[in-house]
Enzyme design. Structure first.
Site, PDB file in Angstrom:
ATOM      1  N   HIS A 184      -4.673   4.139  10.290  1.00 58.63           N
ATOM      2  CA  HIS A 184      -5.661   5.060  10.036  1.00 58.63           C
ATOM      3  C   HIS A 184      -7.009   4.584  10.174  1.00 58.63           C
ATOM      4  CE1 HIS A 184      -3.786   3.969   6.342  1.00 58.63           C
ATOM      5  NE2 HIS A 184      -5.167   3.651   6.021  1.00 58.63           N
ATOM      6  N   GLN A 252      -8.416   9.838   5.052  1.00 58.96           N
ATOM      7  CA  GLN A 252      -8.103   8.550   6.147  1.00 58.96           C
ATOM      8  C   GLN A 252      -7.006   9.320   7.240  1.00 58.96           C
ATOM      9  OE1 GLN A 252      -6.142   6.638   2.683  1.00 58.96           O
ATOM     10  NE2 GLN A 252      -7.095   4.870   3.573  1.00 58.96           N
ATOM     11  N   ARG A 282      -3.192  -9.631   8.330  1.00 59.39           N
ATOM     12  CA  ARG A 282      -2.364  -8.772   7.738  1.00 59.39           C
ATOM     13  C   ARG A 282      -2.333  -7.287   8.056  1.00 59.39           C
ATOM     14  NH1 ARG A 282      -2.553  -4.998   3.764  1.00 59.39           N
ATOM     15  NH2 ARG A 282      -1.084  -4.794   2.136  1.00 59.39           N
ATOM     16  N   ASP A 284      -1.560  -3.742   8.119  1.00 62.98           N
ATOM     17  CA  ASP A 284      -1.438  -2.688   6.961  1.00 62.98           C
ATOM     18  C   ASP A 284      -0.617  -1.389   7.508  1.00 62.98           C
ATOM     19  OD1 ASP A 284      -2.127  -1.819   4.204  1.00 62.98           O
ATOM     20  OD2 ASP A 284      -2.904  -0.154   5.274  1.00 62.98           O
ATOM     21  N   GLU A 326       2.949  -5.666   6.760  1.00 58.83           N
ATOM     22  CA  GLU A 326       2.756  -4.902   5.383  1.00 58.83           C
ATOM     23  C   GLU A 326       3.617  -3.721   5.513  1.00 58.83           C
ATOM     24  OE1 GLU A 326       1.773  -2.452   2.036  1.00 58.83           O
ATOM     25  OE2 GLU A 326       1.284  -1.908   4.071  1.00 58.83           O
ATOM     26  N   HIS A 395      -2.076  -6.445  -5.127  1.00 59.18           N
ATOM     27  CA  HIS A 395      -3.313  -5.187  -5.292  1.00 59.18           C
ATOM     28  C   HIS A 395      -2.825  -4.126  -5.614  1.00 59.18           C
ATOM     29  CE1 HIS A 395      -2.300  -4.372  -1.231  1.00 59.18           C
ATOM     30  NE2 HIS A 395      -3.083  -3.359  -1.330  1.00 59.18           N
ATOM     31  N   ASP A 396      -1.577  -3.705  -5.118  1.00 54.42           N
ATOM     32  CA  ASP A 396      -0.911  -2.518  -5.233  1.00 54.42           C
ATOM     33  C   ASP A 396      -0.119  -2.038  -6.578  1.00 54.42           C
ATOM     34  OD1 ASP A 396      -0.928   0.033  -3.943  1.00 54.42           O
ATOM     35  OD2 ASP A 396      -0.151  -0.714  -2.259  1.00 54.42           O
ATOM     36  N   ARG A 520      -4.693   1.724 -10.334  1.00 57.85           N
ATOM     37  CA  ARG A 520      -4.310   0.470  -9.784  1.00 57.85           C
ATOM     38  C   ARG A 520      -5.513  -0.601 -10.131  1.00 57.85           C
ATOM     39  NH1 ARG A 520      -2.838   2.123  -3.673  1.00 57.85           N
ATOM     40  NH2 ARG A 520      -4.727   3.269  -4.019  1.00 57.85           N
TER      41      ARG A 520
END
Length: 651
Positions: A184, A252, A282, A284, A326, A395-396, A520
C-alpha cells in the site's frame, strides 16, 4: 512456452531497448538475464499475458532491470559477484541482527552513524533500520504509510545520510536492512493524489469502486486487521466520491498488482534502494499482495508469483540483495514465502519466525514447554538456501497465531488458552508480574494481541518497582533464556532496540496525540544513552543483560553447528518444563551442541538416558559453552536451575 521461444523473444526485446541502454557495458546483466529470462517471461505472462499491452509492458520490465544495473556502482557489482560465489553467505552463524528506529536508537540518521561502535561492541552485524521513508505527519502507521518511496523523511535525515551509513557499514562487514512497503501507499502519495484528481491511469494503481457492490463482495471473506480503530476494508473518499480498498488503515490505499505498471513501478523502487547500498530488503505485508473476491485476500497463489517475479528480476540486476518476507501467518503458509517446490529460495531468502516468537511467550506464561515443543515439531523444514529470522520482540504487537490443532494436542482449548496468554502478559492473571498492554481486542472473536517491551513483559519492571533482588534476577534470567534460544535455534537472531540493555515500557507515548491511540509505541522507546552507559557499570541491570548477551553472541559466532542448514534435531523429554534440541555441524555431524532451556522457576532434571541414540556419550562429561562450567552429573542426570539454559558439548 518452450525455452527456445522465450530466448527468441528476449533477443527481440534487446533489439528494442533504448539506445542509451544498448550502448552500456551490460556483460553481467546479459548473462544473468539470459539465465533468468525463461522464468521471468513465464511469470510475467501468467500474471499479465491476457493484456493487449503485454509486449510493451515486457519491454518496460527489461528496461527497468537494465536501468537498475547501469545505476549500480562498481563496488556493489563486485559485492554481487562475491555473494554469487558464496551463495550461502547468509546461512552462516556469524550473522546477528538488531532492529531499531533511527530516531529512537539515535536522534536521527546522522547520529545513528555515530553509534556504529555500539553494534560492534555488542557483536551486531546486520542492522534493520525501521521505516525512514517520507510519510505524513500523524497518519503514518509508524512509518508504513509511504508518501514517497524514494525520499527519506526529513525528520530523520536524507538520502546522503543513508548512503553514508551503508558505506560505513560495508567497511565493518555490517549488512543494512531497510523496509519496502509493497502492499500500500499513503493516501498522500503522488499516485493517490493524482487518482483523487480523477486520473484514471492512477486510479488503476489502486482498488477504487463507484459503489459498494464490489467492496461488499470482497468483504464477505476478508478479515479485519484493525477492527477497533479501522473496521472494514474499504474507505469512502469524498474527493473522488468512490470507495477505496484500505485493508490496514483508512489512509493506506492498497496497490493493485493486477496492473503490470504497479509491478514495474515497485520493482524499480526495489532496485533503487538496492543501489543505495541496502543488503537486505524487508518486504512488508507480502501476504496481502493479491486480492481476489471470494477469498480472504491473503496468501493467494498470485501473491507468491509476484514475489517470485520480483526475486528473479532482482537476481538479474542486484543478485547480492536478499528479501525478507514479512508474512505473519500460520507456519504452513509462511513456509511458502521461501518458494514452494524448490531447493533454493525463489521468493524470499528470509522469513520472520513469528510462530517461534509466540511459542516462546507461551513458554514464559505457562512455565512449560508443551506447546512450544509441539509447535516447533510442527514447524515445516525450510528450504536449503533459506533461513528464519528468529526474535522474541519486534516493533509490532505479539499475536498468538499458532495452530489450533497444536493447542488441542497438548490439552488446551484454543480460545480459552489465548485468553489466558493475553491475561497473563497484561498482568491480569494473579501469578503474573508482566506489564503488557492489550492491543486490538476483538469481542466477536475473543482475539487480542499484546504490546510491551521484553523487559517489562518478563516482569523486570514490576521487580524493579519492588526492589526485590530475587525477582529482578529471575526476570533477567528470562531475558537471557529467550535470547539464548533465538541465538542457537538456527537462523538469523534479531534483537530488538533496547532489549540488550533491558529497556522498560515507555509510557510517554500517551502524551503524544499522534501516538496515543496506538499502544504499540509503549515498546518503541527512545534510548536514554546516559542510562545505556550503565551497561559498562558492574552491578547494574544494564551491565548484567548487555554483558551476557554480548558473550552469547561472541560464542555463537564461533560455533559452526549454529549455522542454518536444517541441522537441528528436536528431542522429546518427559519433563515438560525443559526444551531440548541438538545442533550439529552439517559438514561434520559428530560436532554437536545440546541446547537445554528450563522455562520453570524451579530446578529441573535432564536425564541423560534421554540422549541415547543421539550420538552423545551418556556416560561422558559435558561442558557448557556459555559458562565454561562442567555441570555436575549425579545419578544419570544434570540439574538445570530455574530459567537456566545450557549449550552443552562433550569434553
Amino acid at each position: 512456452m518452450y525455452e527456445q521461444i522465450s530466448h527468441s523473444l528476449l533477443n527481440s526485446i534487446l533489439d528494442d531497448l533504448k539506445p542509451e541502454i544498448r550502448r552500456q557495458d551490460l556483460r553481467h546483466f546479459y548473462t544473468r538475464l539470459g539465465a533468468n529470462f525463461y522464468a521471468i517471461h513465464s511469470l510475467f505472462f501468467t500474471l499479465y499475458g491476457h493484456r493487449d499491452d503485454f509486449q510493451l509492458q515486457m519491454l518496460r520490465l527489461v528496461e527497468t532491470m537494465a536501468k537498475g544495473y547501469i545505476d549500480r556502482s562498481p563496488e556493489l557489482e563486485q559485492l554481487d559477484i562475491q555473494r554469487e560465489q558464496d551463495h550461502n553467505w547468509f546461512l552462516s552463524q556469524k550473522w546477528v541482527g538488531m532492529a531499531l528506529y533511527s530516531n529512537g536508537f539515535a536522534e536521527n540518521l546522522a547520529d545513528l552513524e555515530n553509534k556504529i561502535a555500539y553494534f560492534q561492541e555488542l557483536g551486531i552485524n546486520m542492522v534493520h533500520i525501521m521505516p525512514i521513508l517520507m510519510c505524513p505527519n500523524g497518519q503514518s502507521d509508524g512509518g508504513y504509510a509511504i508518501s514517497d518511496f524514494r525520499q527519506i523523511d526529513d525528520r530523520v535525515g536524507d538520502l546522503e545520510d543513508i548512503r553514508r551509513i551503508a558505506k560505513e557499514f560495508r567497511k565493518r562487514d555490517i549488512s543494512l536492512i531497510l523496509d519496502i512497503v509493497l502492499n500500500h501507499t499513503s493516501d498522500e502519495h503522488e499516485w493517490a493524489q493524482k487518482a483523487k484528481m480523477g486520473d484514471r491511469n492512477f486510479q488503476d494503481y489502486y482498488f477504487i469502486f463507484e459503489n459498494r457492490e464490489t467492496p461488499d463482495m470482497f468483504e464477505q471473506n476478508m478479515p479485519e486487521v484493525f477492527p477497533e480503530t479501522d473496521p472494514g476494508n474499504f474507505t469512502w473518499n469524498a474527493e473522488m466520491e468512490k470507495w477505496v480498498m484500505t485493508v490496514f488503515h483508512s489512509y493506506q490505499w492498497d496497490l493493485n498488482y493486477s496492473n503490470p505498471t504497479v509491478f514495474i513501478e515497485m520493482l524499480d523502487i526495489i532496485l533503487f534502494w538496492a543501489n543505495q547500498g541496502v543488503d537486505v530488503l524487508r518486504l512488508d505485508a507480502v501476504a496481502f499482495l493479491w486480492k481476489k473476491i471470494g477469498t480472504s485476500c491473503q496468501n493467494e497463489r498470485k501473491a507468491h508469483l509476484i514475489l517470485q517475479l520480483m526475486k528473479d528480476c532482482c537476481q538479474v540486476t542486484a543478485p547480492g540483495v536478499l528479501f525478507i518476507a514479512e508474512a505473519i501467518v500460520a507456519p504452513v503458509e509462511v513456509i511458502k514465502y521461501f518458494g514452494e517446490d524448490a531447493i533454493a529460495a525463489k521468493e524470499c531468502e528470509i522469513a520472520y519466525n513469528a510462530t517461534l516468537m509466540a511459542l516462546l511467550w507461551d513458554g514464559v506464561a505457562t512455565k512449560n514447554t508443551k506447546l512450544l515443543y509441539q509447535g516447533i515439531k510442527s514447524l515445516p523444514n525450510k528450504l536449503e538456501r533459506a533461513t528464519w529470522l528468529n526474535y522474541v520482540r519486534c516493533h509490532d504487537d505479539i499475536g498468538f497465531g499458532f495452530d489450533d490443532h497444536d493447542i488441542r494436542v497438548v490439552g488446551y482449548e484454543p480460545r480459552a488458552h489465548r485468553k489466558f496468554l493475553v491475561d497473563y502478559l497484561s498482568g491480569h492473571f494473579e501469578a503474573s508480574s508482566s506489564k503488557g498492554l492489550v492491543f486490538m481486542p476483538n469481542e466477536a472473536t475473543g482475539d487480542a494481541r499484546i504490546c510491551g517491551s521484553l523487559a517489562s513483559l518478563v516482569g523486570l519492571e514490576s521487580a524493579l518497582e519492588t526492589a526485590d533482588e530475587y525477582l529482578i534476577a529471575q526476570a533477567i534470567n528470562r531475558i537471557l533464556l529467550m535470547h539464548a534460544i533465538i541465538l542457537s535455534f538456527g537462523g538469523i537472531p534479531l534483537i530488538y532496540n533496547g532489549d540488550a540493555i533491558a529497556v522498560l515500557n515507555d509510557y510517554s507515548y500517551i502524551d503524544d496525540p499522534s501516538k496515543s491511540n496506538d499502544n504499540r509505541w509503549v515498546h518503541r522507546p527512545k534510548i536514554n544513552w546516559e542510562k545505556a552507559d550503565l551497561r559498562k557499570k558492574q552491578g547494574t541491570v544494564e551491565y548484567t543483560v548487555f554483558s551476557a548477551t554480548k558473550k552469547m553472541i561472541a560464542i555463537r559466532k564461533e560455533i559452526s553447528a549454529f549455522a542454518d542448514f536444517n541441522n537441528r534435531e528436536l528431542l522429546h523429554l518427559e519433563n515438560e518444563h525443559l526444551l531440548c534440541f541438538i545442533r550439529f555441524n552439517h559438514q561434520r555431524p559428530s560436532e554437536k551442541v545440546l541446547v537445554v532451556a528450563n522455562f520453570d522457576a524451579n530446578p529441573q532434571y535432564l536425564y541423560l538416558d534421554s540422549l541415547r541414540n543421539t550420538g552423545f556419550n551418556i556416560y561422558g562429561q559435558f561442558v557448557d559453552l556459555y559458562s565454561g562450567i562442567k555441570p555436575e552429573q549425579y545419578d544419570g542426570r544434570i540439574t538445570v536451575e530455574g530459567y537456566q539454559f545450557y549449550w552443552l558439548t562433550e569434553t
